[in-house]
Design an enzyme around this catalytic site. Structure first.
Site, PDB file in Angstrom:
ATOM      1  N   HIS A 271      34.112  -0.548  58.018  1.00  0.00           N
ATOM      2  CA  HIS A 271      35.128  -0.348  59.271  1.00  0.00           C
ATOM      3  C   HIS A 271      36.279   0.185  58.722  1.00  0.00           C
ATOM      4  O   HIS A 271      37.024  -0.644  58.627  1.00  0.00           O
ATOM      5  CB  HIS A 271      35.155  -1.596  59.993  1.00  0.00           C
ATOM      6  CG  HIS A 271      33.642  -1.931  60.790  1.00  0.00           C
ATOM      7  ND1 HIS A 271      33.191  -1.481  61.671  1.00  0.00           N
ATOM      8  CD2 HIS A 271      32.894  -2.829  60.229  1.00  0.00           C
ATOM      9  CE1 HIS A 271      32.201  -1.962  62.359  1.00  0.00           C
ATOM     10  NE2 HIS A 271      31.733  -2.756  61.198  1.00  0.00           N
TER      11      HIS A 271
ATOM     12  N   ILE B 228      44.749 -26.329  80.067  1.00  0.00           N
ATOM     13  CA  ILE B 228      44.541 -27.582  79.347  1.00  0.00           C
ATOM     14  C   ILE B 228      44.098 -27.086  77.916  1.00  0.00           C
ATOM     15  O   ILE B 228      44.531 -28.068  77.149  1.00  0.00           O
ATOM     16  CB  ILE B 228      43.400 -28.478  80.030  1.00  0.00           C
ATOM     17  CG1 ILE B 228      43.321 -29.637  79.548  1.00  0.00           C
ATOM     18  CG2 ILE B 228      41.952 -27.685  79.875  1.00  0.00           C
ATOM     19  CD1 ILE B 228      42.394 -30.623  80.236  1.00  0.00           C
TER      20      ILE B 228
ATOM     21  N   CYS C 140      29.378   1.911  60.716  1.00  0.00           N
ATOM     22  CA  CYS C 140      28.298   0.937  60.638  1.00  0.00           C
ATOM     23  C   CYS C 140      27.079   0.982  61.220  1.00  0.00           C
ATOM     24  O   CYS C 140      26.247   1.847  61.007  1.00  0.00           O
ATOM     25  CB  CYS C 140      29.059  -0.305  61.209  1.00  0.00           C
ATOM     26  SG  CYS C 140      28.268  -1.921  60.832  1.00  0.00           S
TER      27      CYS C 140
ATOM     28  N   ASP D  63      44.310  -9.337  67.865  1.00  0.00           N
ATOM     29  CA  ASP D  63      45.725  -9.316  67.730  1.00  0.00           C
ATOM     30  C   ASP D  63      45.942  -9.381  66.374  1.00  0.00           C
ATOM     31  O   ASP D  63      47.362  -8.598  66.090  1.00  0.00           O
ATOM     32  CB  ASP D  63      46.278 -10.576  68.455  1.00  0.00           C
ATOM     33  CG  ASP D  63      46.629 -10.361  69.965  1.00  0.00           C
ATOM     34  OD1 ASP D  63      46.969  -9.366  70.479  1.00  0.00           O
ATOM     35  OD2 ASP D  63      46.339 -11.342  70.811  1.00  0.00           O
TER      36      ASP D  63
ATOM     37  N   LYS E 138      69.918 -13.663  87.657  1.00  0.00           N
ATOM     38  CA  LYS E 138      68.978 -14.650  88.663  1.00  0.00           C
ATOM     39  C   LYS E 138      67.926 -15.279  87.553  1.00  0.00           C
ATOM     40  O   LYS E 138      67.772 -16.516  87.587  1.00  0.00           O
ATOM     41  CB  LYS E 138      68.305 -13.796  89.544  1.00  0.00           C
ATOM     42  CG  LYS E 138      67.542 -14.920  90.630  1.00  0.00           C
ATOM     43  CD  LYS E 138      66.902 -14.024  91.661  1.00  0.00           C
ATOM     44  CE  LYS E 138      66.225 -15.058  92.766  1.00  0.00           C
ATOM     45  NZ  LYS E 138      65.520 -14.440  93.804  1.00  0.00           N
TER      46      LYS E 138
ATOM     47  N   GLY F 188      26.697   3.208  63.562  1.00  0.00           N
ATOM     48  CA  GLY F 188      26.729   4.856  63.672  1.00  0.00           C
ATOM     49  C   GLY F 188      26.367   5.482  62.531  1.00  0.00           C
ATOM     50  O   GLY F 188      25.443   6.311  62.540  1.00  0.00           O
TER      51      GLY F 188
ATOM     52  N   VAL G  55      54.699   1.253  79.175  1.00  0.00           N
ATOM     53  CA  VAL G  55      54.847   2.555  78.431  1.00  0.00           C
ATOM     54  C   VAL G  55      53.600   3.311  78.267  1.00  0.00           C
ATOM     55  O   VAL G  55      52.232   2.714  78.338  1.00  0.00           O
ATOM     56  CB  VAL G  55      55.616   2.191  76.905  1.00  0.00           C
ATOM     57  CG1 VAL G  55      56.926   1.551  77.351  1.00  0.00           C
ATOM     58  CG2 VAL G  55      54.763   1.145  76.194  1.00  0.00           C
TER      59      VAL G  55
ATOM     60  N   GLU H 228      38.423   1.621  60.246  1.00  0.00           N
ATOM     61  CA  GLU H 228      39.483   1.836  61.445  1.00  0.00           C
ATOM     62  C   GLU H 228      40.296   0.486  61.068  1.00  0.00           C
ATOM     63  O   GLU H 228      41.489   0.481  61.661  1.00  0.00           O
ATOM     64  CB  GLU H 228      38.939   1.656  62.851  1.00  0.00           C
ATOM     65  CG  GLU H 228      38.065   0.260  63.205  1.00  0.00           C
ATOM     66  CD  GLU H 228      36.536   0.316  62.746  1.00  0.00           C
ATOM     67  OE1 GLU H 228      35.671  -0.484  63.085  1.00  0.00           O
ATOM     68  OE2 GLU H 228      36.333   1.246  61.717  1.00  0.00           O
TER      69      GLU H 228
ATOM     70  N   GLN I 264      23.990   3.986  60.615  1.00  0.00           N
ATOM     71  CA  GLN I 264      22.619   3.351  60.602  1.00  0.00           C
ATOM     72  C   GLN I 264      21.851   4.374  61.483  1.00  0.00           C
ATOM     73  O   GLN I 264      20.627   4.964  61.248  1.00  0.00           O
ATOM     74  CB  GLN I 264      22.429   1.903  60.872  1.00  0.00           C
ATOM     75  CG  GLN I 264      22.975   1.127  60.065  1.00  0.00           C
ATOM     76  CD  GLN I 264      22.977  -0.494  60.443  1.00  0.00           C
ATOM     77  OE1 GLN I 264      22.419  -0.744  61.314  1.00  0.00           O
ATOM     78  NE2 GLN I 264      23.473  -1.121  59.612  1.00  0.00           N
TER      79      GLN I 264
END
Length: 557
Positions: free
Chosen positions: A510, A149, A384, A73, A224, A386, A242, A512, A388
């Site tokens: 990375h 909990i 990464c 997140d 309501k 990818g 969406v 991204e 290697q």
């Protein structure tokens, strides 16, 4: 007393409703109103961080500039508010208890019996207050659902927090589900009522309800919900399904959520200018028919798309840069068994991306896919693992080095072109010990990646233990593979490329993690541009004899 305002986002009924998107969307709206906003996530699991958790259980591990391994997140938060966050923006139960136990061992509690209340809740409240300086609004998302909990200490802490800082300085937003029952063709409010009642039993009355729904809520239904949940009618906001998550801020603004929040917190702000955001969303939803590409993502964890959440978003951002629609297909690397099967799987795509991962499973399939796109001139992007696997494939099939592999997968192999970093040698603990966070990278002047970035020095985020072995850099270069990005001291290979290929780029970091919808990452923009060039060249080839290289040259403007 601090003038900072605090917003708490909780969830009920079921998980995965989109609390993170709702919190990030509200953050964007408040930032557009000129406020300094930050967002944090409280995760109720006992892990100190998600770094040792399986992607199949937790999804992607997001990494911040300061090297924190966090919940995915935080990626949404950064992409929406367009600000870099840090370790203090993600707090877990494990981290809270570790801090409390460490203090107890040092004797800081002066002989007191250490309890959930006040010691654990005080530590949680301290984590909230740490973000207050230099921010007008702190948005805190509480992970899990009401009734779990594990979440109770966090909910108790925010209940206490309102008592301490006052009702004018805090706001509770509760996200619930209003399900549609197909058998009766009705939307049902009872799950929302029960969720709010559960929240009220622990002392929290929500101020605003955000209702996830696949069908529009009628005015009667909203009334309501407002009546039975003890909230104002104008504070029942729907969050519909969406096509793109980037529509959500626009949908919430249309219903006046940000205006209601500012009124309740007594924030005097300007009206938000969302024209730029709306234009960006339009590019995602309605690209020109001729501007569409298909990208194959071949990885280890494709069964759960959340494992590559930032990859997906960064590819969409790359499409925004070219007003191009991007169709992403997730393909398990185990599917690639030989070159014939690989050709059948990849021949209809415009580009291949191989993302990061750990462990040997599926690696041989990645090598088959990379060999096919290298030989058939299909645009390739390796991140990464990818990078290697691209090195391993090149060493095997071009350099013809026998028994080539990574020492991660085959410790006794003859030619370990990928090896454990020296800084990682002797490390026994797995959590938080990789090369993590932002590090500088120097690009080779005149290289393709230097042209893509428009500079020769960049900073990117890392998460890895293994690197390209320096013992093989000369032989790789001799056969045509260019190490186009290095650490400032030249000891680590950060980027590679094949100069004689239309677009073949690998990076150890990375990228991204630093892509934003309003500011697409240059590598992803370049990658989608190459995919679009390949698509145009393939369409034009029968009539005009065009090739991918010439088509790509036409995209430079």
């Amino acid at each position: 007393m601090s003038s900072t305002k605090y917003i708490f986002v909780t969830g009920g009924v079921v998980s995965s409703l989109g609390k993170g998107i709702a919190a990030a969307s509200l953050g964007r709206l408040l930032a557009e109103r000129g406020l300094k906003v930050t967002i944090q996530k409280f995760d109720p699991y006992i892990n100190v961080d998600p770094g040792t958790m399986s992607p199949f259980q937790h999804g992607e591990v997001y990494v911040t500039d300061d090297g924190a391994e966090t919940d995915l997140d935080l990626g949404h938060y950064e992409r929406f508010i367009d600000r870099s966050l840090s370790q203090v923006n993600n707090v877990t139960t494990g981290r809270i208890y570790l801090a409390v136990i460490t203090k107890e061992r040092r004797g800081e509690y002066l002989g007191s019996t250490v309890q959930v209340i006040p010691h654990i809740t005080d530590e949680i409240k301290s984590a909230i207050r740490r973000l207050a300086p230099d921010h007008d609004v702190v948005i805190t998302e509480i992970g899990g659902t009401v009734g779990d909990i594990e979440s109770l200490p966090f909910l108790e802490a925010i209940r206490q927090f309102r008592q301490e800082v006052g009702r004018d300085n805090t706001l509770f937003i509760h996200l619930t589900l209003v399900p549609f029952i197909a058998a009766t063709a009705e939307l049902k409010t009872k799950p929302t009522q029960h969720s709010v009642r559960e929240l009220m039993q622990i002392g929290i009355q929500p101020d605003i309800l955000v209702c996830r729904t696949e069908r529009p809520l009628s005015e009667d239904l909203k009334r309501k919900i407002a009546q039975f949940c003890n909230v104002d009618f104008g504070c029942v906001v729907e969050s519909p399904d969406v096509k793109s998550i980037y529509e959500i801020p626009l949908k919430l603004h249309e219903q006046g959520l940000d205006k209601e929040v500012c009124q309740r917190l007594r924030l005097d702000t300007k009206e938000p200018d969302l024209r730029g955001w709306a234009a960006m969303v339009e590019k995602i939803l309605n690209p020109p028919p001729s501007h569409r590409v298909r990208v194959a993502v071949v990885g280890k964890y494709t069964e759960l798309a959340d494992s590559y959440k930032s990859i997906r978003e960064a590819l969409v951002h790359g499409g925004i840069a070219h007003e191009c629609g991007v169709q992403i297909d997730w393909i398990a690397s185990d599917c690639f068994t030989d070159q014939e099967a690989t050709g059948e799987l990849l021949s209809s795509y415009d580009a291949l991306l191989v993302p990061g991962g750990f462990g040997v499973r599926g690696v041989e399939g990645m090598l088959e896919a990379i060999r096919w796109v290298r030989e058939h001139k299909l645009p390739f992007f390796g991140i990464c693992l990818g990078l290697q696997t691209a090195i391993i494939e090149f060493a095997r099939d071009v350099c013809k080095l026998p028994d080539t592999n990574s020492s991660e997968f085959a410790p006794e192999c003859e030619n370990p072109v990928i090896a454990l970093m020296r800084s990682q040698e002797g490390i026994q603990e797995m959590g938080g010990t990789m090369r993590l966070g932002a590090y500088p990278c120097r690009l080779r002047p005149g290289s393709r990646v230097a042209q893509i970035y428009g500079t020769v020095e960049v900073s990117e985020r890392h998460r890895h233990r293994y690197e390209v072995s320096n013992a093989y850099r000369d032989v790789l270069a001799e056969f045509g593979l260019r190490c186009s990005g290095l650490s400032p001291d030249g000891s680590l290979v950060e980027m590679i490329e094949l100069p004689d290929h239309p677009w073949f780029v690998g990076c150890q970091f990375h990228p991204e993690l630093k892509s934003r919808p309003m500011h697409p990452h240059p590598l992803f923009a370049g990658f989608i541009g190459a995919a679009l060039a390949h698509r145009r060249a393939a369409s034009a080839a029968p009539a005009e004899g065009a090739d991918t290289v010439s088509a790509l040259a036409g995209l430079k403007d």
